[in-house]
Design an enzyme around this catalytic site. Structure first.
Site, PDB file in Angstrom:
ATOM      1  CG  ASP A   1      47.733  88.535   2.225  1.00 58.99           C
ATOM      2  OD1 ASP A   1      48.672  88.800   2.697  1.00 58.99           O
ATOM      3  OD2 ASP A   1      47.508  88.847   0.871  1.00 58.99           O
ATOM      4  CG  ASP A  61      45.942  90.362  -2.132  1.00 58.21           C
ATOM      5  OD1 ASP A  61      47.208  90.739  -1.885  1.00 58.21           O
ATOM      6  OD2 ASP A  61      45.002  90.598  -1.633  1.00 58.21           O
ATOM      7  CG  ASP A 105      51.634  89.955  -1.442  1.00 52.48           C
ATOM      8  OD1 ASP A 105      52.175  90.481  -0.493  1.00 52.48           O
ATOM      9  OD2 ASP A 105      50.572  89.897  -1.207  1.00 52.48           O
TER      10      ASP A 105
END
Length: 1228
Positions: free
Chosen positions: A483, A813, A817
């Site tokens: 990310d 997070d 996901d």
């Protein structure tokens, strides 16, 4: 009347009433809530709580609530006692064989043949009379010595398992300690541990939360819950105070937010009830299983008596097989019998989404699905070694027996004597010992120690490892999909640029400089249309930066309001969450958030979100001096080109803020008139024709340490890819700053839409060959959805483009996901910004959300892998030498130069110490200078095989020279062809001692596995290594000098000791010669073992084999199964063993099944109101009929009558998800 904290001690509602209330759903629940309790507000009063202020937080009040309604903890299953673990360790097949052989040997040593038979052998040979009676009486010592060796091994194994379980429970409690939840106490929001929540607490729930208790909604905004962990239904359930206010523990908040009153905690919550039932059922099943075994034995005896001629059919062989498997593997029968099925179910659940899409089955090697990379390679290697060891062991025994029989009874013509049975037992012991030596028993200990040591150290490096195997898998990682926000950047966001009323502001403008109406609208829009859990608080110390609590993007906007000189809290106090009419919460599809608030008889909608997406929904904008202007298509394009893109190119995240009014009276140009209530579900029409207030650029600086960490990854052969939901220009800018994009490397940067277009065929299906064209050069995926991330990760894992196959790590997070984190070989969740769902799906939690911690995880992972490789190099050298010496000795001199007890000392005791020594080497930065091994590279490389065979040749040559010529070279008596009752000889003692010395010095050689010449490098930085090395040397001196008959040794003189040491030191010099041989010239396929994943894992298939055997069909070769079961400690202990099998099996006892059905049926009432899941309905229907039949007889009787085993299926409660939630249990 007794009072607690100034209120009556008696509550207005009982625990039983609350439990019954929580079993209802939908309209029934609302009806009971209204009729029996007078509504949610009245129920709150009865529990002496307040919807706005919550509980007081007084300690006596909390304690009283725990005593009355229970605490939010499910008592853990008691750990296995040390004696239980000792008993389980004793179940190992090879150890059982050794024990039996030792007992037989012991018995024969005390057996005195009759006088007349003794004369038989004496006629032809006077051998028997030559032996000293004292030596004959000492014959029992070898049997006792073997038994003592076995006892030591068992206690070492049990102690290892005991410490492993202790560490695992410590890890569990650490993970559970991380789980916090937001509650309102004394009017303030506090984050407290889930174990501290009590009935009557007011909890704030939001997107991504894992609910730790049962509760009733007081207020909600666009709330959707995933109840699949309880009901098995995959559709998200809409919840609302007026529609379905009951929310349950163990379920996930997938969208929206709200406030709930806690009504049930711990064992009284719905998840807790199921946990309790499962635990009780497991205990009942254990008792029943024992009864069944006794009954089966009785039945077999009856059958034998009844008809000896008939073929015997074992009663209930399925259950018997399970028990046998359990006994051999040293696990409880629950884990063996049921965990394979349960694990399969979980695996199916993991891939249910892919199956719905009609795509291929699960990946061939994901971290959480099958085996870790190392585990797969070790299993394959263990099977290869097992075959070789078994073959040589059988061959050794056969050769010894045939040679002895031919020599004694054919050539010498002696008659049979009972004394000769001793020889056969001795041969059998040698054969079993060869097998014991061939199978690397120390390997599980090395793996466990290495992992436990690494996991402990990784905690200091901000890596909280949830699954032990993730630790070593990370060492093989070839790709990291990271990310952006919070991982590569600091996640401390600030507004640094704004575009308001056609003016570009590089710094925060003064509120007075803005048109008054626009300023007020902007402040209100940001303050109201942000989660009320997002706040900016003063720093802990004067001069510290303000603390950002909650969503960091919202905190940046709230900080912007504060910089304008306004207070967002004043507006929030005026317009509370209860005033909200509707909230469209942020999700990955909308990429925006909207809040509807009542205003002057009408409504106002505030929206904020990704700038280009919000701009498309705007038709108006406030221009110069606040004038309202039409926002035409060309003007939108100009704003994107001149405002949004320049901000994005500077690495800023761009957010647009807009609003829209619905009025009952006369409407302005940018307002909408309405007579009847608007259709709030028609989101596309509601969030449309809006008025743009401003565009802001939010800076999230790159973490200063990230560029260096990414350089290290690239040098280590790991490709870093950025997968973000941000604008492509922002993503490109950050990727360049981080070093993910480098000039001239032809990297591919795609948006989610373009990525999908490239990887899907004409019919819209994802094709692997299309993904293979994209992923090798892809470095940045912008504006991506969680589905895109999942597609990319799965595509890389399944790709066969690269020779060694990719091993992928993923960071995430958000709740969405979850699928990508689960399918990845290693999933990293953010400890600070991550949602509970992401943490639950992950393997490792980054407690500091920092990318550099991932690099440390790679280093530790590679260290684990190398530690196991070092130990294998050392262990297999010992094994090859011991096996060859025993085999050749059997062929040449009818005896093994290394006695059984000596080989046990070398193999089991010394290897245990060696595993401890080699498994605790600290990682060095050099580990990051080599390329990753990948998924299919052999565990034993050509360099290692060269070292193993090279050292083995030297040792074998030395031992054979000593065996055949040692007596002449060293001028000592020969020990060859000695009788079974002869005392130990110096000749064979020298062979044993030299072997141990060579092994000891080879342990130093084994510290290097990549062909390094300086084997002493870092020797003194590991005190554990040199302490163990010296203590092993000291033990060897004691054994040789004072071991006597027990260890078949005779004390050696100083001169002989120096010869032994000289041969031992020769290993180090010979090591330099072996290192000089060029590795690249060795053939690959011959000199490398243990590569890739086993195609079929016989050990994992044991449970299913037992099932097939139940009706006598499809049974596999029992001999093959037996030795595989003997190797199961290699499998079960390798990566944390059964301690990680956190699935709780669902056994079938009459009472527990009825109870489980009753709990599950509670969910049916809520299902009728929604479109039902046909599979679930079928299971429930079957379950109901099953409960009726079960109530008429015992479950055992029914199981015997049941024609279709599937009818015994309990509804699919995803127990793994429940157990790994860790919201109430202190340990598994």
């Amino acid at each position: 009347m007794a009072t607690i904290d100034g209120r009556p001690a008696q509550y207005g509602v009982t625990l039983k009433q609350l439990r019954e209330l929580m079993e209802l759903r939908g309209s029934e629940g609302i009806e009971r809530l209204e009729s029996e309790f007078g509504g949610i507000l009245e129920l709150t009063k009865k529990l002496y709580s307040s919807p706005t202020n919550g509980l007081s937080g007084n300690a006596s009040d909390m304690e009283h609530r725990r005593q009355t309604f229970g605490s939010n903890v499910i008592p853990p299953k008691p750990p296995k006692t040390f004696l239980t673990l000792v008993w389980e360790a004793l179940q190992d097949v090879t150890l059982i064989i050794l024990q039996v052989a030792a007992v037989v040997s012991l018995g024969l040593s005390f057996y005195k043949p009759p006088a007349e038979s003794k004369s038989g052998p004496q006629e032809g040979n006077t051998e028997v009379g030559q032996h000293d009676e004292g030596e004959e009486e000492a014959g029992w010592i070898e049997g006792v010595a073997i038994l003592i060796s076995v006892a030591v091994v068992v206690f070492v194994t049990a102690f290892n398992d005991y410490t492993k379980e202790k560490q695992f429970r410590g890890l569990q409690s650490r993970i559970e300690g991380e789980h916090k939840f937001s509650v309102i106490r004394g009017g303030e929001v506090h984050d407290i541990g889930v174990g501290d929540i009590v009935v009557g607490d007011i909890c704030q729930i939001k997107y991504g939360d894992l609910l730790p208790t049962d509760g009733i909604l007081i207020q909600s905004n666009d709330l959707k819950i995933d109840e699949s962990s309880l009901t098995g239904e995959s559709d998200h359930v809409k919840k609302g105070a007026d529609t379905d206010p009951m929310v349950l523990s163990g379920t996930h908040v997938m969208e929206g937010s709200g406030k709930m009153l806690v009504t049930a905690v711990g064992v009284n919550s719905q998840a807790g009830i199921i946990f309790t039932l499962l635990g009780a059922a497991a205990d009942e099943e254990e008792v029943e299983a024992k009864k069944r075994k006794k009954e089966a034995k009785k039945q077999r005896k009856k059958q034998k008596k009844g008809d000896l001629g008939e073929e015997l059919i074992v009663a209930n062989p399925n259950k018997q097989g399970e028990g046998e498997a359990a006994a051999v593997t040293g696990n409880s029968h629950h884990a063996t019998a049921n965990s394979a099925n349960a694990d399969g179910d979980v695996r199916n659940n993991k891939h249910s989404k892919e199956e719905e899409e009609g795509e291929e089955g699960g990946p061939t090697g994901g971290g959480g699905h099958d085996k870790s990379v190392l585990q797969a390679k070790l299993t394959k290697l263990a099977i290869q070694i097992g075959y070789a060891g078994s073959f040589i062991a059988v061959l050794t025994v056969v050769i010894l027996i045939v040679r002895f029989c031919v020599q004694t009874f054919v050539l010498e013509g002696k008659p049979w004597d009972t004394f000769y049975a001793n020889h056969f037992v001795k041969f059998f012991i040698i054969g079993v010992t060869v097998l014991v030596v061939a199978v690397p028993e120390g390997l599980p200990l090395a793996v466990t120690l290495s992992l436990a040591y690494s996991v402990k150290k990784m905690m200091k490096d901000n890596n909280l490892v949830r699954h032990l195997d993730a630790c070593e898998t990370m060492g093989n990682a070839t790709a990291i999909c990271s990310d952006k926000t919070g991982t590569l950047t600091t996640n401390r966001m600030t507004v640094v640029q704004s575009f308001i009323c056609s003016e570009d502001h590089k710094t925060t403008p003064k509120f007075e400089s803005l048109p008054h109406a626009v300023g007020d609208l902007l402040v209100n829009a940001i303050s109201i249309n942000s989660a009320y859990t997002s706040r900016v608080l003063p720093g802990d110390n004067p001069g510290d930066l303000p603390k950002q609590v909650g969503n960091k993007t919202e905190c940046a906007l709230l900080g912007f309001v504060m910089d304008l000189g306004k207070s967002y809290q004043v507006i929030r106090d005026e317009i509370t969450e209860e005033n909200f009419h509707r909230v469209y919460t942020f999700n990955s599809v909308r990429k925006s958030m909207s809040t509807v608030v009542p205003r002057n008889g009408g409504y106002r909608i505030y929206t904020k979100g990704a700038s280009e997406i919000v701009m498309k929904k705007c038709s108006f904008i406030h221009g110069k001096d606040g004038r309202l202007e039409n926002l035409t298509r060309s003007m939108q394009e100009r704003l994107v080109r001149e405002v949004i893109e320049p901000m994005a190119c500077n690495g800023l995240r761009t957010i647009s803020v807009a609003y829209r009014d619905f009025v009952t009276g006369k409407a302005e140009i940018n307002q909408v008139h309405f007579d009847s209530e608007p259709n709030w579900d028609d989101e596309d029409n509601i969030i449309n024709n809006m008025t743009c207030l401003c565009i802001v650029g939010i800076e999230d600086p790159v973490r200063p340490e990230v560029p260096d960490a990414i350089r290290k990854c690239q040098r280590a052969g790991i490709t870093v890819r950025m997968v973000t939901g941000d604008n492509i220009n922002t993503a490109r800018s950050i990727a360049s700053k981080c070093g993910i994009l480098r000039p001239g490397d032809n990297s591919l940067i795609l948006e989610g839409k373009e990525f999908n277009r490239r990887v899907r065929d004409a019919s819209g299906k994802i094709q692997q060959h299309l993904i293979d064209k994209v992923w090798p050069s892809l470095r940045v995926l912008a504006r991506s959805s969680p589905t895109d991330k999942y597609t990319l990760v799965r595509g890389i894992i399944e790709s066969k483009v690269s020779a060694n196959r990719e091993v992928v790590a993923v960071t995430g997070d958000g709740t969405n996901d979850g699928p990508a984190l689960k399918i990845a070989d290693v999933g990293f969740a953010m400890g600070i910004a991550g949602t509970d769902v992401a943490k639950e799906a992950s393997d490792i939690i980054l407690t500091d959300d920092n990318f550099t911690s991932i690099v440390k995880a790679v280093m530790w992972g590679r260290n684990v892998y190398d530690s196991i490789a070092k130990f294998l190099q050392f262990q297999l050298t010992v094994n090859v030498v011991a096996v060859v010496v025993a085999f050749v000795g059997a062929c040449a001199i009818n005896d093994s130069p290394l006695k059984a007890v000596q080989m046990l000392w070398v193999n089991l005791i010394m290897d245990t110490l060696a595993s401890l020594a080699l498994a605790t080497e600290a990682p060095t930065p050099d580990l990051l200078l080599r390329k990753p091994y990948g998924r299919t590279k052999p565990l034993i490389s050509r360099t290692m095989m060269k070292n193993i065979l090279g050292q083995a040749m030297y040792m074998i040559c030395v031992i054979f020279v000593l065996l055949f010529y040692g007596d002449k070279l060293l001028d000592i008596d020969s020990g060859r062809y000695a009788d079974i009752r002869d005392p130990p000889s110096q000749h064979f003692t020298i062979i044993f001692n030299t072997f141990v010395m060579m092994t000891l010095f080879n342990e130093i050689n084994a510290r290097k596995i990549h062909g390094q010449r300086n084997v002493f490098q870092g020797f003194f930085t590991n005190p554990i290594f040199y302490s163990i090395w010296l203590s092993t040397l000291a033990s060897q001196i004691v054994i040789v000098q004072f071991g006597g008959v027990a260890f078949s040794t005779q004390a050696l003189s100083l001169e002989l000791w120096l010869w032994c040491l000289l041969f031992g030191c020769g290993v180090l010099l010979w090591g330099q010669v072996v290192t000089s041989i060029p590795t690249k010239k060795l053939p690959k396929n011959v000199f490398s073992y243990g590569s890739g994943e086993p195609i079929n894992d016989p050990i994992a298939d044991l449970a299913s084999e037992d099932k097939l055997d139940s009706d006598g069909k499809d049974s596999k070769r029992t001999g093959q199964i037996l030795w595989i079961r003997g190797l199961t400690r290699l499998q079960t202990q390798v990566i944390g063993g059964t301690l990680q099998e956190r699935l709780i099996p669902v056994p079938y006892s009459k009472t527990s099944t009825d109870q489980a059905i009753r709990v599950v049926n509670a969910f049916r009432q809520g299902l009728d109101a929604r479109p039902s899941n046909p599979n679930l309905a079928a299971v429930l229907k079957k379950q109901t009929s099953l409960s009726k039949r079960l109530s008429q007889g015992s479950s055992l009787e029914y199981a015997d009558m049941c024609p279709d085993p599937e009818e015994l299926t309990v509804p699919e409660i995803d127990v793994e998800r429940l157990s790994s939630h860790s919201h109430t249990e202190t340990a598994v």
